[in-house]
Design an enzyme around this catalytic site. Structure first.
Site, PDB file in Angstrom:
ATOM      1  N   ARG A   1     -12.021   0.988  -4.510  1.00 46.33           N
ATOM      2  CA  ARG A   1     -13.577   1.169  -5.231  1.00 46.33           C
ATOM      3  C   ARG A   1     -13.136   1.716  -6.783  1.00 46.33           C
ATOM      4  NH1 ARG A   1     -14.756  -1.015  -1.345  1.00 46.33           N
ATOM      5  NH2 ARG A   1     -16.579  -0.306  -0.052  1.00 46.33           N
TER       6      ARG A   1
ATOM      7  N   GLU B   1     -18.329  -2.409 -12.828  1.00 44.33           N
ATOM      8  CA  GLU B   1     -17.699  -3.811 -12.510  1.00 44.33           C
ATOM      9  C   GLU B   1     -18.532  -4.905 -12.684  1.00 44.33           C
ATOM     10  OE1 GLU B   1     -15.112  -3.826  -8.820  1.00 44.33           O
ATOM     11  OE2 GLU B   1     -16.127  -5.505  -8.515  1.00 44.33           O
TER      12      GLU B   1
ATOM     13  N   HIS C   1     -11.689  -8.403  -9.021  1.00 41.02           N
ATOM     14  CA  HIS C   1     -12.311  -8.211  -7.324  1.00 41.02           C
ATOM     15  C   HIS C   1     -11.601  -9.323  -6.760  1.00 41.02           C
ATOM     16  CE1 HIS C   1     -14.989  -5.428  -4.795  1.00 41.02           C
ATOM     17  NE2 HIS C   1     -14.035  -5.867  -4.293  1.00 41.02           N
TER      18      HIS C   1
END
Length: 328
Positions: A238, A267, A286
């Site tokens: 995270r 993000e 990601h």
């Protein structure tokens, strides 16, 4: 036969529930409707529903849905965190929920392994230096893999999966996790250490912790400053585990340190973020988690859970309300 319904993001449905998973699920469920999105649920399709088969784009199990689905007893969630879906009403109703989050540990662990081994060879450093100088980067004094110390922050599903992959290499693996089972850690070949020791003694630190009030911003300036010369930080968990302002500050001064960030906060990073231009930070979008047909593991896991449910066997991946509080 129980009555079932597929409800999720149509763009991810086939990736998660491929032909084999659907065939296995439909051996136990009667599914008369094509896959639906959450906004197309109506009382007539919910009134006889026993099992909800879902994933990304799942409907929220709020009071209105539960009232329209009085027979709903099981939710198969072919994705990761169930937090956006469950409610106090669903827990009170006793609806059982099982998640494919554990299946997602495999690709994350594979990505983490690749980055750990690459970091110990200074791979990204050479790539970025060569690109910046338009010339071959001079060799440094990297230690390589043999005998290197790798630190894992958390030994949950992903941390343990990473440790098991690392066990195939001649490395020292240590971890910090206040909730870890010492016996499981030992079986995985992992030495449990304190948080400060983890950062001060590891050549690579890989983050796998859930996001909780206790872990929010846990990696700050003090821990970063304490890292070994030439150490690398890898984050596939995270973005908010890391104080990014502190990361930018410390790595701008400690140019021997390196960071590989697959997750950030926010993000993606804002346009113009120094994360994109610093010579000792690399950002990937990601990609560590399940992509494309890697998501088929999720659907297969849910098909197996359904078979256990029908047979009256314990579910392997069921999540309770109390268990959810400890998860990402």
């Amino acid at each position: 036969m129980l009555n079932g319904l597929y409800v999720m993001d149509p763009n991810r449905f086939d990736d998660v529930y491929g032909p084999e998973a659907r065939a296995a699920i439909e051996r136990h469920l009667t599914i008369t409707s094509p896959p639906l999105t959450a906004d197309r649920l109506t009382p007539d399709v919910l009134e006889n529903l026993d099992v909800l088969v879902t994933g990304w784009g799942a409907p929220k199990l709020d009071a209105e849905l539960l009232a329209a689905a009085p027979k709903l007893s099981l939710v198969l969630y072919g994705a990761g965190s169930i937090r956006p879906m469950v409610t106090p009403e669903s827990w009170a109703r006793g609806v059982r929920v099982t998640s494919a989050a554990t299946a997602n540990a495999t690709p994350v662990a594979e990505f983490a392994l690749s980055q750990i081994l690459y970091a110990l060879k200074h791979g990204w450093r050479y790539v970025l230096t060569a690109r910046a100088n338009a010339a071959t980067a001079p060799r440094g004094n990297e230690i390589g893999v043999y005998g290197a110390v790798v630190g894992l922050l958390s030994l949950g599903a992903t941390g343990l999966a990473t440790a098991r992959l690392l066990a195939h290499h001649n490395l020292v693996v240590q971890a910090h996790d206040p909730y870890a089972d010492p016996e499981k850690a030992a079986q995985a070949g992992v030495r449990l250490v304190g948080l400060e020791e983890l950062f001060a003694t590891s050549d690579v630190v890989s983050l796998h912790a859930p996001l909780t009030p206790e872990t929010h911003g846990i990696v700050g300036a003090t821990l970063l400053e304490s890292m070994k010369h030439d150490a690398t930080l890898i984050n596939t968990a995270r973005g908010t585990l890391v104080d990014e302002a502190a990361l930018v500050d410390v790595l701008s001064r400690r140019t021997d340190l390196f960071a590989v960030l697959d997750v950030t906060d926010p993000e993606p990073p804002v346009a113009g973020s120094p994360l994109f231009t610093m010579p000792n930070i690399v950002v990937t979008p990601h990609v560590a988690g399940s992509l494309g047909h890697e998501r088929r593991r999720h659907g297969e896991a849910m098909a197996e859970e359904l078979a256990r449910y029908v047979a009256g066997e314990p579910l392997l991946y069921e999540i309770s309300e109390s268990g959810l509080a400890r998860r990402a």
